[in-house]
Design a protein around this motif. Structure first.
Motif, PDB file in Angstrom:
ATOM      1  N   GLY A 207     104.964  58.740 109.834  1.00  0.00           N
ATOM      2  CA  GLY A 207     105.205  57.387 109.321  1.00  0.00           C
ATOM      3  C   GLY A 207     104.380  57.053 108.093  1.00  0.00           C
ATOM      4  O   GLY A 207     104.495  55.976 107.519  1.00  0.00           O
ATOM      5  N   ARG A 208     103.559  57.993 107.642  1.00  0.00           N
ATOM      6  CA  ARG A 208     102.630  57.666 106.553  1.00  0.00           C
ATOM      7  C   ARG A 208     103.349  57.513 105.203  1.00  0.00           C
ATOM      8  O   ARG A 208     104.441  58.039 104.997  1.00  0.00           O
ATOM      9  CB  ARG A 208     101.533  58.723 106.443  1.00  0.00           C
ATOM     10  CG  ARG A 208     102.000  60.062 105.928  1.00  0.00           C
ATOM     11  CD  ARG A 208     100.879  61.087 105.995  1.00  0.00           C
ATOM     12  NE  ARG A 208     101.297  62.381 105.479  1.00  0.00           N
ATOM     13  CZ  ARG A 208     101.983  63.269 106.167  1.00  0.00           C
ATOM     14  NH1 ARG A 208     102.325  63.009 107.419  1.00  0.00           N
ATOM     15  NH2 ARG A 208     102.330  64.419 105.628  1.00  0.00           N
ATOM     16  N   SER A 209     102.692  56.791 104.300  1.00  0.00           N
ATOM     17  CA  SER A 209     103.216  56.564 102.951  1.00  0.00           C
ATOM     18  C   SER A 209     102.018  56.227 102.065  1.00  0.00           C
ATOM     19  O   SER A 209     100.900  56.045 102.575  1.00  0.00           O
ATOM     20  CB  SER A 209     104.190  55.385 102.949  1.00  0.00           C
ATOM     21  OG  SER A 209     103.487  54.205 103.338  1.00  0.00           O
ATOM     22  N   ALA A 210     102.256  56.085 100.768  1.00  0.00           N
ATOM     23  CA  ALA A 210     101.163  55.677  99.867  1.00  0.00           C
ATOM     24  C   ALA A 210     100.605  54.339 100.331  1.00  0.00           C
ATOM     25  O   ALA A 210      99.398  54.084 100.232  1.00  0.00           O
ATOM     26  CB  ALA A 210     101.673  55.586  98.431  1.00  0.00           C
ATOM     27  N   VAL A 211     101.475  53.466 100.844  1.00  0.00           N
ATOM     28  CA  VAL A 211     101.028  52.154 101.327  1.00  0.00           C
ATOM     29  C   VAL A 211     100.073  52.304 102.509  1.00  0.00           C
ATOM     30  O   VAL A 211      99.017  51.659 102.561  1.00  0.00           O
ATOM     31  CB  VAL A 211     102.260  51.291 101.696  1.00  0.00           C
ATOM     32  CG1 VAL A 211     101.879  50.170 102.642  1.00  0.00           C
ATOM     33  CG2 VAL A 211     102.905  50.733 100.431  1.00  0.00           C
ATOM     34  N   SER A 212     100.411  53.169 103.469  1.00  0.00           N
ATOM     35  CA  SER A 212      99.522  53.316 104.641  1.00  0.00           C
ATOM     36  C   SER A 212      98.264  54.107 104.284  1.00  0.00           C
ATOM     37  O   SER A 212      97.195  53.864 104.839  1.00  0.00           O
ATOM     38  CB  SER A 212     100.267  53.967 105.810  1.00  0.00           C
ATOM     39  OG  SER A 212     100.597  55.314 105.516  1.00  0.00           O
ATOM     40  N   GLU A 213      98.421  55.037 103.315  1.00  0.00           N
ATOM     41  CA  GLU A 213      97.259  55.881 102.986  1.00  0.00           C
ATOM     42  C   GLU A 213      96.314  55.225 101.977  1.00  0.00           C
ATOM     43  O   GLU A 213      95.124  55.500 101.988  1.00  0.00           O
ATOM     44  CB  GLU A 213      97.730  57.243 102.443  1.00  0.00           C
ATOM     45  CG  GLU A 213      98.367  58.083 103.542  1.00  0.00           C
ATOM     46  CD  GLU A 213      98.779  59.465 103.077  1.00  0.00           C
ATOM     47  OE1 GLU A 213      98.643  60.412 103.869  1.00  0.00           O
ATOM     48  OE2 GLU A 213      99.260  59.608 101.937  1.00  0.00           O
ATOM     49  N   VAL A 214      96.876  54.395 101.086  1.00  0.00           N
ATOM     50  CA  VAL A 214      96.033  53.811 100.030  1.00  0.00           C
ATOM     51  C   VAL A 214      95.871  52.299 100.208  1.00  0.00           C
ATOM     52  O   VAL A 214      94.753  51.797 100.360  1.00  0.00           O
ATOM     53  CB  VAL A 214      96.617  54.124  98.618  1.00  0.00           C
ATOM     54  CG1 VAL A 214      95.741  53.488  97.535  1.00  0.00           C
ATOM     55  CG2 VAL A 214      96.733  55.626  98.413  1.00  0.00           C
ATOM     56  N   ASN A 215      96.986  51.549 100.197  1.00  0.00           N
ATOM     57  CA  ASN A 215      96.880  50.080 100.181  1.00  0.00           C
ATOM     58  C   ASN A 215      96.146  49.531 101.405  1.00  0.00           C
ATOM     59  O   ASN A 215      95.290  48.638 101.269  1.00  0.00           O
ATOM     60  CB  ASN A 215      98.266  49.432 100.123  1.00  0.00           C
ATOM     61  CG  ASN A 215      98.976  49.726  98.821  1.00  0.00           C
ATOM     62  OD1 ASN A 215      99.127  50.884  98.448  1.00  0.00           O
ATOM     63  ND2 ASN A 215      99.424  48.694  98.118  1.00  0.00           N
ATOM     64  N   PHE A 216      96.492  50.036 102.590  1.00  0.00           N
ATOM     65  CA  PHE A 216      95.886  49.436 103.792  1.00  0.00           C
ATOM     66  C   PHE A 216      94.380  49.669 103.842  1.00  0.00           C
ATOM     67  O   PHE A 216      93.618  48.701 103.995  1.00  0.00           O
ATOM     68  CB  PHE A 216      96.635  49.883 105.060  1.00  0.00           C
ATOM     69  CG  PHE A 216      97.763  48.925 105.374  1.00  0.00           C
ATOM     70  CD1 PHE A 216      97.590  47.906 106.302  1.00  0.00           C
ATOM     71  CD2 PHE A 216      98.957  48.989 104.683  1.00  0.00           C
ATOM     72  CE1 PHE A 216      98.596  46.981 106.557  1.00  0.00           C
ATOM     73  CE2 PHE A 216      99.981  48.076 104.921  1.00  0.00           C
ATOM     74  CZ  PHE A 216      99.807  47.067 105.863  1.00  0.00           C
ATOM     75  N   PRO A 217      93.900  50.924 103.694  1.00  0.00           N
ATOM     76  CA  PRO A 217      92.434  51.064 103.716  1.00  0.00           C
ATOM     77  C   PRO A 217      91.736  50.377 102.541  1.00  0.00           C
ATOM     78  O   PRO A 217      90.706  49.740 102.720  1.00  0.00           O
ATOM     79  CB  PRO A 217      92.207  52.577 103.675  1.00  0.00           C
ATOM     80  CG  PRO A 217      93.530  53.218 103.624  1.00  0.00           C
ATOM     81  CD  PRO A 217      94.600  52.197 103.647  1.00  0.00           C
ATOM     82  N   ARG A 218      92.306  50.502 101.322  1.00  0.00           N
ATOM     83  CA  ARG A 218      91.565  50.054 100.142  1.00  0.00           C
ATOM     84  C   ARG A 218      91.591  48.544  99.954  1.00  0.00           C
ATOM     85  O   ARG A 218      90.612  47.944  99.560  1.00  0.00           O
ATOM     86  CB  ARG A 218      92.128  50.744  98.890  1.00  0.00           C
ATOM     87  CG  ARG A 218      91.258  50.492  97.658  1.00  0.00           C
ATOM     88  CD  ARG A 218      91.781  51.186  96.425  1.00  0.00           C
ATOM     89  NE  ARG A 218      91.798  52.635  96.543  1.00  0.00           N
ATOM     90  CZ  ARG A 218      92.349  53.448  95.629  1.00  0.00           C
ATOM     91  NH1 ARG A 218      92.910  52.953  94.555  1.00  0.00           N
ATOM     92  NH2 ARG A 218      92.330  54.749  95.816  1.00  0.00           N
ATOM     93  N   TRP A 219      92.741  47.910 100.219  1.00  0.00           N
ATOM     94  CA  TRP A 219      92.844  46.498  99.831  1.00  0.00           C
ATOM     95  C   TRP A 219      93.117  45.543 100.996  1.00  0.00           C
ATOM     96  O   TRP A 219      92.922  44.350 100.869  1.00  0.00           O
ATOM     97  CB  TRP A 219      93.959  46.318  98.787  1.00  0.00           C
ATOM     98  CG  TRP A 219      93.647  46.975  97.489  1.00  0.00           C
ATOM     99  CD1 TRP A 219      92.557  46.725  96.689  1.00  0.00           C
ATOM    100  CD2 TRP A 219      94.410  47.990  96.815  1.00  0.00           C
ATOM    101  NE1 TRP A 219      92.602  47.517  95.568  1.00  0.00           N
ATOM    102  CE2 TRP A 219      93.728  48.295  95.618  1.00  0.00           C
ATOM    103  CE3 TRP A 219      95.607  48.654  97.099  1.00  0.00           C
ATOM    104  CZ2 TRP A 219      94.204  49.258  94.717  1.00  0.00           C
ATOM    105  CZ3 TRP A 219      96.070  49.600  96.196  1.00  0.00           C
ATOM    106  CH2 TRP A 219      95.370  49.889  95.030  1.00  0.00           C
TER     107      TRP A 219
END
Ligand code: NAD
Length: 291
Positions: A207-219
């Motif tokens: 289910g991963r995506s750039a959103v789950s890998e980057v946006n959620f942790p970072r912002w």
């Protein structure tokens, strides 16, 4: 090669700083006085008008909020462009507008490339953006050394407008993922799984995506909400996807619900809020019923 940047907001100013740092200083113009002042304070050349910028540029980079601004700016500068000049439109604009401008340029002796980007101001500042190109391949090839300074990845998608069509499709997926990962975390939390743990599981799975890998942790989970990309711009991109679907009579039934979530968010999240706020508990999908 003289480079000009028209539109020095979050992205345009970051590209200007990137080019200056890599030995290709660009002249800058923005219709907003404070933005021009900021660029002058940062040591950039700021000519007296948009037309003066165009007149002096071999490559004119556009970084404008939407297609209407691209049309307004091009109406102002088209007559001043040198024969052989290239216009590189990094704004998220509309394929039909790019096609008209590319045809106008072909008649007048300049080339218009659509070149929308992703990676945000941090990517623009660091030269790590992804660029989706539409338009003349020979011109894109000629600009390769400049494009290499701006973007770490480039995909030449096709003819005029193809870059913008691909960018709209990309942002449609980003908008959907933000809304859906927020719902998935809420579902997990209701079942007793903390958001951080659930995200770790998703990012180890399919289910991963750039959103789950980057946006959620970072912002989002960090509470920072400072990506530099606004709600107003993402709501624009969602509307562009709907409009492209309507214009080509392409049904988008799954996206309809996502688009409604973004449209409804205007009641709670102003245009200048960070776009990741759509996933802030109490603000995003279902936020109105569960503050
Ligand atoms: P922004 O609103 O910060 O900057 C746009 C700038 O354009 C403003 O300074 C505005 O004054 C100026 N402008 C508007 N009309 C003008 C005109 N006619 N002539 C000269 N200047 C004019 O927006 P941004 O975040 O820098 O985004 C720029 C474009 O890049 C948008 O199309 C956006 O969708 C796209 N984009 C943004 C990001 C991001 O993370 N910010 C990421 C990818 C793509």
């Amino acid at each position: 090669m003289r480079v000009g940047i028209l539109g020095c907001g979050n992205m345009g100013s970051a590209m200007a700083l990137r080019l200056a740092e890599t030995g290709e200083p660009a002249a800058c113009w923005d219709s907003f006085y404070a933005a021009r002042q900021r660029m002058a304070d940062a040591g950039m050349e700021v000519p007296e008008s948009a037309a003066a910028l165009a007149e002096a540029s071999d490559v004119l980079i556009l970084s404008l909020p939407h297609a209407a601004a691209v049309q307004t700016a091009m109406a102002e500068v088209a007559g001043a462009l040198k024969p052989g000049a290239a216009v590189l439109d990094t704004s998220t604009s509309e394929p039909a507008v790019s096609q008209v401008l590319a045809a106008r340029g072909a008649e007048a002796g300049w080339t218009f490339l659509d070149a929308p980007v992703s990676g945000g101001p941090a990517g623009a500042r660091g030269g790590t953006m992804t660029m989706l190109l539409g338009g003349d391949e020979a011109t894109a090839g000629r600009l390769a050394p400049l494009l290499d300074r701006l973007a770490a990845k480039r995909v030449h998608v096709g003819g005029p407008g193809a870059g913008h069509a691909a960018k709209i499709a990309n942002n449609m997926l980003c908008a959907a993922n933000l809304a859906l990962v927020a719902e998935a975390l809420r579902l997990g939390e209701a079942a007793g799984v903390p958001a951080e743990k659930l995200l770790e599981g998703v990012n180890a799975g399919s289910g991963r995506s750039a959103v789950s890998e980057v946006n959620f942790p970072r912002w989002i989970l960090s509470g920072a909400y400072d990506s530099g990309f606004t709600m107003g711009l993402m709501r624009k991109d969602v509307r562009l996807a709907e409009a492209l679907g309507e214009a080509s009579a392409t049904p988008l039934p799954a996206f309809e619900g996502v688009a409604r979530v973004w449209a409804d968010s205007a009641a709670r999240l102003p245009d200048d809020a960070d776009f990741n706020e759509i996933a802030r508990p109490g603000k995003g999908p279902g936020g109105e019923t569960k503050p």
